[in-house]
Design a protein around this motif. Sequence first.
Motif, PDB file in Angstrom:
ATOM      1  N   ARG A 258       0.841  -1.204   0.000  1.00  0.00           N
ATOM      2  CA  ARG A 258       0.000   0.000   0.000  1.00  0.00           C
ATOM      3  C   ARG A 258       0.873   1.249   0.000  1.00  0.00           C
ATOM      4  N   LEU A 259       2.000   1.193   0.690  1.00  0.00           N
ATOM      5  CA  LEU A 259       2.907   2.333   0.715  1.00  0.00           C
ATOM      6  C   LEU A 259       3.375   2.690  -0.693  1.00  0.00           C
ATOM      7  N   GLN A 260       3.769   1.672  -1.459  1.00  0.00           N
ATOM      8  CA  GLN A 260       4.226   1.912  -2.821  1.00  0.00           C
ATOM      9  C   GLN A 260       3.111   2.505  -3.685  1.00  0.00           C
ATOM     10  N   GLN A 261       1.894   1.992  -3.483  1.00  0.00           N
ATOM     11  CA  GLN A 261       0.758   2.470  -4.269  1.00  0.00           C
ATOM     12  C   GLN A 261       0.452   3.942  -3.976  1.00  0.00           C
ATOM     13  N   ILE A 262       0.346   4.274  -2.689  1.00  0.00           N
ATOM     14  CA  ILE A 262       0.008   5.650  -2.316  1.00  0.00           C
ATOM     15  C   ILE A 262       1.147   6.598  -2.663  1.00  0.00           C
ATOM     16  N   ARG A 263       2.370   6.153  -2.427  1.00  0.00           N
ATOM     17  CA  ARG A 263       3.527   7.016  -2.691  1.00  0.00           C
ATOM     18  C   ARG A 263       3.601   7.368  -4.175  1.00  0.00           C
ATOM     19  N   GLY A 264       3.325   6.375  -5.029  1.00  0.00           N
ATOM     20  CA  GLY A 264       3.344   6.636  -6.458  1.00  0.00           C
ATOM     21  C   GLY A 264       2.296   7.658  -6.858  1.00  0.00           C
ATOM     22  N   THR A 265       1.098   7.523  -6.274  1.00  0.00           N
ATOM     23  CA  THR A 265       0.019   8.468  -6.577  1.00  0.00           C
ATOM     24  C   THR A 265       0.385   9.878  -6.130  1.00  0.00           C
ATOM     25  N   ILE A 266       0.924   9.999  -4.935  1.00  0.00           N
ATOM     26  CA  ILE A 266       1.261  11.316  -4.398  1.00  0.00           C
ATOM     27  C   ILE A 266       2.394  11.958  -5.187  1.00  0.00           C
ATOM     28  N   GLU A 267       3.416  11.181  -5.511  1.00  0.00           N
ATOM     29  CA  GLU A 267       4.557  11.749  -6.235  1.00  0.00           C
ATOM     30  C   GLU A 267       4.152  12.226  -7.626  1.00  0.00           C
ATOM     31  N   ARG A 268       3.184  11.542  -8.240  1.00  0.00           N
ATOM     32  CA  ARG A 268       2.714  11.987  -9.550  1.00  0.00           C
ATOM     33  C   ARG A 268       1.912  13.277  -9.452  1.00  0.00           C
ATOM     34  N   ASN A 269       1.228  13.471  -8.333  1.00  0.00           N
ATOM     35  CA  ASN A 269       0.303  14.605  -8.215  1.00  0.00           C
ATOM     36  C   ASN A 269       0.838  15.758  -7.379  1.00  0.00           C
ATOM     37  N   ARG A 270       1.927  15.531  -6.617  1.00  0.00           N
ATOM     38  CA  ARG A 270       2.381  16.547  -5.665  1.00  0.00           C
ATOM     39  C   ARG A 270       2.732  17.867  -6.348  1.00  0.00           C
ATOM     40  N   GLY A 271       3.442  17.797  -7.463  1.00  0.00           N
ATOM     41  CA  GLY A 271       3.794  19.020  -8.169  1.00  0.00           C
ATOM     42  C   GLY A 271       2.570  19.771  -8.660  1.00  0.00           C
TER      43      GLY A 271
ATOM     44  N   LEU B 297      -7.575  20.001  -2.656  1.00  0.00           N
ATOM     45  CA  LEU B 297      -6.476  20.139  -1.698  1.00  0.00           C
ATOM     46  C   LEU B 297      -6.728  19.296  -0.452  1.00  0.00           C
ATOM     47  N   LEU B 298      -7.985  19.189  -0.033  1.00  0.00           N
ATOM     48  CA  LEU B 298      -8.311  18.317   1.097  1.00  0.00           C
ATOM     49  C   LEU B 298      -7.997  16.858   0.761  1.00  0.00           C
ATOM     50  N   GLU B 299      -8.355  16.448  -0.443  1.00  0.00           N
ATOM     51  CA  GLU B 299      -8.100  15.071  -0.857  1.00  0.00           C
ATOM     52  C   GLU B 299      -6.604  14.764  -0.858  1.00  0.00           C
ATOM     53  N   GLN B 300      -5.797  15.699  -1.338  1.00  0.00           N
ATOM     54  CA  GLN B 300      -4.356  15.496  -1.338  1.00  0.00           C
ATOM     55  C   GLN B 300      -3.820  15.398   0.085  1.00  0.00           C
ATOM     56  N   THR B 301      -4.368  16.198   0.988  1.00  0.00           N
ATOM     57  CA  THR B 301      -3.929  16.157   2.387  1.00  0.00           C
ATOM     58  C   THR B 301      -4.261  14.818   3.028  1.00  0.00           C
ATOM     59  N   PHE B 302      -5.442  14.271   2.727  1.00  0.00           N
ATOM     60  CA  PHE B 302      -5.800  12.945   3.234  1.00  0.00           C
ATOM     61  C   PHE B 302      -4.833  11.880   2.701  1.00  0.00           C
ATOM     62  N   LEU B 303      -4.435  12.007   1.438  1.00  0.00           N
ATOM     63  CA  LEU B 303      -3.472  11.064   0.864  1.00  0.00           C
ATOM     64  C   LEU B 303      -2.125  11.165   1.572  1.00  0.00           C
ATOM     65  N   GLU B 304      -1.687  12.391   1.832  1.00  0.00           N
ATOM     66  CA  GLU B 304      -0.415  12.587   2.543  1.00  0.00           C
ATOM     67  C   GLU B 304      -0.476  11.944   3.931  1.00  0.00           C
ATOM     68  N   ALA B 305      -1.610  12.132   4.616  1.00  0.00           N
ATOM     69  CA  ALA B 305      -1.770  11.554   5.949  1.00  0.00           C
ATOM     70  C   ALA B 305      -1.761  10.025   5.892  1.00  0.00           C
ATOM     71  N   GLU B 306      -2.450   9.465   4.905  1.00  0.00           N
ATOM     72  CA  GLU B 306      -2.504   8.010   4.780  1.00  0.00           C
ATOM     73  C   GLU B 306      -1.131   7.438   4.449  1.00  0.00           C
ATOM     74  N   LEU B 307      -0.349   8.144   3.641  1.00  0.00           N
ATOM     75  CA  LEU B 307       1.009   7.698   3.327  1.00  0.00           C
ATOM     76  C   LEU B 307       1.857   7.643   4.594  1.00  0.00           C
ATOM     77  N   ALA B 308       1.784   8.676   5.417  1.00  0.00           N
ATOM     78  CA  ALA B 308       2.560   8.714   6.658  1.00  0.00           C
ATOM     79  C   ALA B 308       2.127   7.603   7.608  1.00  0.00           C
TER      80      ALA B 308
ATOM     81  N   THR C 283       0.680   4.760   6.829  1.00  0.00           N
ATOM     82  CA  THR C 283       1.051   3.456   6.271  1.00  0.00           C
ATOM     83  C   THR C 283       2.523   3.168   6.514  1.00  0.00           C
ATOM     84  N   ALA C 284       3.367   4.186   6.353  1.00  0.00           N
ATOM     85  CA  ALA C 284       4.792   4.013   6.631  1.00  0.00           C
ATOM     86  C   ALA C 284       5.019   3.698   8.109  1.00  0.00           C
ATOM     87  N   ALA C 285       4.270   4.374   8.982  1.00  0.00           N
ATOM     88  CA  ALA C 285       4.397   4.116  10.419  1.00  0.00           C
ATOM     89  C   ALA C 285       3.947   2.690  10.751  1.00  0.00           C
ATOM     90  N   ARG C 286       2.875   2.224  10.098  1.00  0.00           N
ATOM     91  CA  ARG C 286       2.411   0.845  10.329  1.00  0.00           C
ATOM     92  C   ARG C 286       3.458  -0.162   9.844  1.00  0.00           C
TER      93      ARG C 286
END
Length: 281
Positions: free
Chosen positions: A31-44, A215-226, A228-231
């Motif tokens: 899941r980390l790889q999946q979310i991270r890929g999505t965020i990195e594509r959209n962060r910019g 922007l809210l959706e992106q923030t939720f993704l950032e939170a879920e990535l963090a 997931t990494a902690a888990r």
Amino acid sequence: MATINQIKKTLEQDESLKLVARTLSEVSASRLQQIRGTIERNRGFYTEIAGLYHIVKTEALERNILSKNKKAGAVSILISSNHRFSGAVENKLFLLYVSHTPEFTTKRIVIGKTGQKFLKDSHYWADFDNMETVSDMPNKEELQKLSEEVRKFERIFVYYPKFKTILSQQPNFTDLTGSIEPSPRGEYQKSFYYIFEPEIEKMYAFFDQQIVALLLEQTFLEAELARTAARLISMEQAQRNAENVIKDDHRALAMAQRSRQNRGLLEMVTSLVSLNKGMTD
């Protein structure tokens, strides 16, 4: 002292826990790889959108055309999880929220069961609204409902865990509206001049209705990535702990087996001595 059967039962339980930790670790890694890929594509893209929103809102403030439906003040949103196993990152986030929000007047919204429970258990002094989502990532209806509520305010602060590296996640907060502070004369400072097409009124209305939700959706993704990494880190640590416990179980089992063998040998020797003694007598 535990019997051999008891030790074997404990060993089976510990091996099952290790298997569970390994499975959850693999799920978290995937899941980390999946979310991270999505965020990195959209962060910019979202960074540029946030910057553009800042420009549009600054111009709207300059021209005094902000929505009349806006409430004065701010709303502070705490994004937490519905489940535990997020390591220490959420506890640090809760402490940031508790220490920061008393500094200004704000409406408070807490999303997720862990944040709500923490504030209630710690007897948080201020009132707050609860919002629960089906999963840690809200669906479109839940996201739209939240967006409609918070965009009534001039400023939208969001508190969430932020991913730095796999081994490092930090509590973070951001002003989603990109607001700026007025100058001492009450005017908004700007160092840019643009020609807006279409009219700034239409642009601001679009941003106010659509961009906040993005922007809210992106923030939720950032939170879920963090989280997931902690888990992932927590489950890997749990797996290592289980391996150490299993080693202790194997040592205890070996000692119990040797002790039983020694008792058997002792009983056999005792029997032989008694038999010899009886024959001699």
